[in-house]
Enzyme design. Structure first.
Site, short mmCIF file in Angstrom:
data_model
loop_
_atom_site.label_atom_id
_atom_site.label_comp_id
_atom_site.label_asym_id
_atom_site.label_seq_id
_atom_site.Cartn_x
_atom_site.Cartn_y
_atom_site.Cartn_z
CE LYS A 217 -4.39 -1.86 1.45
NZ LYS A 217 -5.35 -2.13 2.50
NE ARG A 253 -7.51 -8.53 0.75
CZ ARG A 253 -7.15 -7.71 -0.22
NH1 ARG A 253 -6.18 -6.83 -0.03
NH2 ARG A 253 -7.77 -7.74 -1.38
#
Ligand code: HH2
Length: 272
Positions: A217, A253
């Site tokens: 991210k 994840r």
């Protein structure tokens, strides 16, 4: 007979591999649009040690628009059909997508709206005896990064997830089937994200397994000094995952499965 709760069966640390069947996901967009390619990626992730693969047909990256139901089904159903027998979760907020995915064998519904998106979703999860991941998000993907603001991000995220857990349990979903996720990057600045990880123990204290999704991210690219980064590296992802593991996170994840499995195994051995 109903299966025992997935969230209880996953051994800590558990790695969930990401298979985005989308043209526009921030990191792997377009890579898995062909069902056979997506399925092959999922099989590889399982071989590398993923406990589960999370299949998603709608990007929730900052700025993204929603996807119509038909299109989301068109993306994920053929992939799930190819993944019979593989442990899967479905990354969706739509009840109909969840219902089809659960029929095809998915075990967990990963809902970034935490049951605020579709009033039918809780019933679908309950009817299937499925597990559920509740994620914190401030705002909606299209606008969530415009001006995220909190008085105290950690206590607000904890209070939100506690309330959504109550809503899920009131809908009949067993608490043992639910995991919680602070929603890294969902309406948060770099500092908000870091504070949430720093004080993850306050979320762990709610007593449910905590899932962290920070893989690649933008927060990771930005903390390394690029103020306009839209992704982060695999190495930074692994570093953040290990730090989150040490603060009590159970489920990760990720895009880079092997790297996370190996790093988390080492971290777990050290803290055993
Ligand atoms: N992040 C994304 C999507 N789904 N689900 C959970 N539980 N937690 C997360 O942090 C999370 C999530 C966004 O990342 P990604 O799937 O890689 O990209 P995109 O939304 O662009 O498909």
């Amino acid at each position: 007979m109903r299966r025992p709760p997935l969230t209880e069966r996953l051994r800590r640390p558990a790695v969930v591999g990401i298979v985005n069947v989308t043209p526009d996901s921030f990191s792997d967009g377009g890579r898995h649009l062909e069902p056979a390619v997506a399925a092959a990626a999922a099989h590889r992730m399982i071989a590398e040690g993923a406990a589960l693969v999370d299949v998603g047909g709608e990007s929730t990256r900052p700025g993204s628009e929603g996807v119509p139901l038909d299109e989301e089904l068109r993306r994920v159903v053929p992939v799930l059909e190819l993944l019979a027998g593989v442990p899967t979760s479905i990354d969706t907020s739509k009840a109909e997508v969840a219902r089809r995915a659960l029929e095809l064998g998915a075990e967990l519904v990963n809902d970034v709206t935490a049951l605020r998106g579709d009033p039918e979703l809780a019933g679908v999860v309950f009817d299937a005896g499925a597990s559920l991941c509740l994620v914190h998000m401030q705002g909606e993907p299209r606008t969530m990064q415009e001006a995220p603001a909190y008085d105290d991000v950690v206590s607000e995220v904890v209070a939100f997830l506690e309330e959504r857990l109550d809503v899920a349990v009131a809908a009949g979903i067993a608490e043992e089937r639910i995991c919680l996720d602070p929603g890294i990057g969902f309406g948060k600045t770099v500092e908000h994200n870091l504070e949430l990880l720093r004080r993850l123990d306050e979320l762990v204290a709610l007593g449910r397994p905590v899932l962290v999704g920070i893989s690649r991210k933008r927060v990771l690219g930005r903390l390394l000094g690029d103020p306009r980064a839209t992704t982060g590296t695999a190495a930074a992802s692994v570093g953040a995952a290990v730090a989150a593991f040490e603060r009590g996170a159970s489920i990760f994840r990720v895009h880079d499965v092997r790297e996370h499995v190996e790093a988390l195994a080492a971290a777990a051995a050290v803290s055993a």
